[in-house]
Motif scaffolding. Structure first.
Motif, PDB file in Angstrom:
ATOM      1  N   LYS A   1      -0.178  -7.846 -20.239  1.00 57.83           N
ATOM      2  CA  LYS A   1       0.778  -6.811 -19.857  1.00 57.83           C
ATOM      3  C   LYS A   1       0.152  -5.842 -18.847  1.00 57.83           C
ATOM      4  N   ALA A   2      -1.074  -5.379 -19.124  1.00 58.18           N
ATOM      5  CA  ALA A   2      -1.753  -4.441 -18.231  1.00 58.18           C
ATOM      6  C   ALA A   2      -2.040  -5.083 -16.876  1.00 58.18           C
ATOM      7  N   PHE A   3      -2.502  -6.310 -16.889  1.00 60.67           N
ATOM      8  CA  PHE A   3      -2.805  -6.990 -15.626  1.00 60.67           C
ATOM      9  C   PHE A   3      -1.532  -7.237 -14.824  1.00 60.67           C
TER      10      PHE A   3
ATOM     11  N   VAL B   1      -0.638  -6.050 -11.008  1.00 63.05           N
ATOM     12  CA  VAL B   1      -0.183  -6.978  -9.966  1.00 63.05           C
ATOM     13  C   VAL B   1       1.151  -6.509  -9.404  1.00 63.05           C
ATOM     14  N   SER B   2       2.061  -6.110 -10.291  1.00 58.64           N
ATOM     15  CA  SER B   2       3.365  -5.619  -9.848  1.00 58.64           C
ATOM     16  C   SER B   2       3.216  -4.378  -8.980  1.00 58.64           C
ATOM     17  N   LEU B   3       2.346  -3.469  -9.383  1.00 62.69           N
ATOM     18  CA  LEU B   3       2.096  -2.265  -8.596  1.00 62.69           C
ATOM     19  C   LEU B   3       1.569  -2.640  -7.213  1.00 62.69           C
TER      20      LEU B   3
ATOM     21  N   ASN C   1       2.002  -5.517  -5.634  1.00 57.71           N
ATOM     22  CA  ASN C   1       3.058  -6.205  -4.888  1.00 57.71           C
ATOM     23  C   ASN C   1       4.094  -5.241  -4.320  1.00 57.71           C
ATOM     24  N   THR C   2       4.363  -4.154  -5.034  1.00 63.56           N
ATOM     25  CA  THR C   2       5.392  -3.219  -4.579  1.00 63.56           C
ATOM     26  C   THR C   2       4.851  -2.108  -3.686  1.00 63.56           C
ATOM     27  N   THR C   3       3.538  -2.041  -3.518  1.00 62.53           N
ATOM     28  CA  THR C   3       2.953  -0.995  -2.664  1.00 62.53           C
ATOM     29  C   THR C   3       2.217  -1.658  -1.504  1.00 62.53           C
ATOM     30  N   VAL C   4       0.922  -1.839  -1.631  1.00 62.96           N
ATOM     31  CA  VAL C   4       0.097  -2.424  -0.578  1.00 62.96           C
ATOM     32  C   VAL C   4       0.597  -3.821  -0.205  1.00 62.96           C
ATOM     33  N   GLY C   5       0.969  -4.592  -1.202  1.00 66.46           N
ATOM     34  CA  GLY C   5       1.454  -5.941  -0.931  1.00 66.46           C
ATOM     35  C   GLY C   5       2.691  -5.947  -0.048  1.00 66.46           C
ATOM     36  N   THR C   6       3.627  -5.059  -0.336  1.00 64.93           N
ATOM     37  CA  THR C   6       4.832  -4.955   0.490  1.00 64.93           C
ATOM     38  C   THR C   6       4.481  -4.497   1.895  1.00 64.93           C
TER      39      THR C   6
END
Length: 137
Positions: free
Chosen positions: A46-48, A52-54, A56-61
């Motif tokens: 859950k933490a990992f 990953v989601s964070l 993907n939605t910030t630097v990844g985007t």
């Protein structure tokens, strides 16, 4: 013990996310996808996944980089699947871009020339933030 395991998982995740942020950017039409195999379950997963989601939605985007995290249920299963992938066993999935491993499995893959030097992806300042013995391991 639970706190130590979670702390270790967060440190490894930080290395992973730092490495990803050093990758050349993609573009909106051709994003870069990085596949990461892990063995996390329960709270660790859950933490990992949240990290990953964070990303993907910030630097990844911003940089058109998408990280796909796949749990292989156990370290033994993960090690077996990585080795099968590297050996191109029938039915094996493609080798992931990144994976979590214990030292013995990593050493076997190192001997097969299948590991990248992570220090290429981290700045000297980022490397200095880690305990030297952790990096040596």
């Amino acid at each position: 013990m639970k706190k130590r395991v979670l702390s270790y998982m967060l440190i490894v995740a930080l290395v992973f996310l730092s490495a990803c942020s050093g990758v050349s950017s993609g573009d909106a039409k051709n994003p870069i996808t990085i596949t990461v195999w892990n063995y996390y379950m329960g709270e660790q997963k859950k933490a990992f996944d949240e990290m990953v989601s964070l990303f993907n939605t910030t630097v990844g985007t911003e940089q058109a980089i998408h990280v796909e995290s796949i749990s292989k249920a156990s370290i033994t299963e993960l090690n077996n699947q990585v080795i099968n992938s590297v050996n191109k066993e029938p039915g094996a999935e493609p080798v992931p871009d990144m994976f979590f491993a214990y030292a013995d499995a990593a050493y076997a893959l190192y001997q097969m020339d299948m590991l990248a030097d992570y220090t290429r992806y981290l700045s000297p300042d980022a490397l200095a933030a880690f305990v030297p013995a952790f990096l040596d391991e």
